[in-house]
Scaffold this motif. Structure first.
Motif: not given
Lengths: 261, 261
Positions: B96-109, B171-173
């Protein structure tokens, strides 16, 4: 094929090798689920130390996935019978992994330590949004796990951090088998050579394709992830010096001694 | 010192660098918590892509660790107020990790997606059986996390697999700061530049030494493990296009846009 991760006496280097029917290992370069090459190095199984077959990137665990185990755990704890309504995967932690032949250390304060013999799925290909029909294509192979649990802490704590994830509580191995056939397989657990639990390995509430397909709708599975599929039946409380053996038909046996800290 | 993990445009290689006060990066060889050497390579922060500062070996999370958040979550869900009696650590998953500046994807449902701004502890030294007094010696530094949560799944599912660990939900950073001072630090979360939550970062139910010391009685902490320390207050339901910023005094800010799948 059987993939063994091993080290040589007095050396820290971890190597992968292919194990043949006569217990000879051909050392390889690379990881089994990536590009690899056979080397000229050969070893006898008896001459190497078996290591944990892989350190998973994410360590998944089905938890409650056999109905008899759920009923027996409920009876033991006086809690309601709680059969999961859907395949919600859980987690274990890599700090707790040990290899076949290594000792499970019963921590200070632990009083009700039990085994849980489990089939372990090793992921070999990245997977996202796969159907049940496609799910097994991302499986590299199978190994055996013992999901050691301390039942008093399991009931008292808010999380599974020490009841399931104390150091040495997750024996896994001895190798990864790429040709394991689940149909007709039986899991047999023995304590000090007496059989204490046996069950049909495939008699799961939610099968492997169901878990993989459902998980992959929300998360990406990566090569080197593992999924422990849960256990059936019941374990006695284990005592200092007990030797526990988890055998799954066609897959081998995982053996560990339990020793008080 | 501030340690940034980054890549250069069009290149897959991940590098570590030291970031100075003028946003210049000195590339290093090795990992920050091991032996490392400065190289002659220099980059401007604006020219690199910020990556997740590390992929933890084990991803620990305190969960409920600020009293106001516990009360507000109970009020929101109609459940009992459940203040933890002891520092039982939980887990999150690296997929589930993403970097600063990347998008959080809100999942279907997903219908009730919320942020949780958190202080993250990065372990730098192996630790087992440490006292509270010794505990901070094994900390390498600190970063920021956003423990994104889907509250309907959190209430309905048997585990946190998709409410907390759907891809992109962690997100982490942006970097690891080795000189962060918790005393007086405040966590401030904004949505689309309007402040929505603020709390004293140090106002924890169980502090960092308490968690590390207790964990280390049953498990080994390793360099590269992280512990997310929990959150306080309450988040609005996040919508497609929302920009969320988690800032902690002296540590920096973690910013991510939320986008519907």
């Amino acid at each position: 094929m059987r993939w063994l991760r091993f080290s040589l006496p007095g050396q820290d280097i971890l190597r992968y090798g292919l194990l043949d029917d006569e217990d000879r290992i051909t050392e390889i370069q690379g990881a089994p689920w990536e590009t690899y090459a056979k080397t000229a190095s050969r070893h006898a199984l008896a001459d190497v130390k078996t290591e944990v077959p892989l350190i998973p990137r994410t360590f998944y665990a089905a938890g409650l996935n056999y109905v008899k185990h759920i009923r027996e755990y409920a009876a033991q704890t006086g809690k309601e019978i709680n059969v999961p309504a859907q395949a919600d995967i859980g987690y274990r932690a890599v700090n707790a992994l040990i290899a076949d032949g290594e000792d499970v250390i019963i921590p200070v304060g632990a009083t009700q330590v039990e085994y849980e013999g489990e089939l372990v799925v090793v992921i070999g290909k990245r997977a996202r949004h796969v159907s049940k029909e496609e799910a097994l294509q991302c499986v590299f192979g199978y190994t055996i796990g013992n999901d050691v649990s301390e039942r008093v802490w399991q009931a008292s704590d808010r999380t599974f951090w020490r009841c399931k994830n104390s150091d040495t509580f997750k024996p896994m191995g001895p190798w990864i088998d790429t040709e394991f056939d689940l149909s007709g397989a039986e899991t047999v657990v023995s304590v000090n050579d007496a059989v204490t639990t046996r069950f049909d390995t495939g008699d799961m509430l939610f099968d492997i394709p169901t878990f993989i397909s459902r998980m992959s709708q929300n998360l990406t599975l990566y090569p080197g992830d593992v999924i422990w599929m849960g256990t059936d039946g019941h374990s006695p409380h284990l005592r200092d010096g007990d030797r526990v053996r988890v055998e799954i038909t066609g897959l081998g046996a995982l053996q560990n001694r339990f020793v008080r800290a």
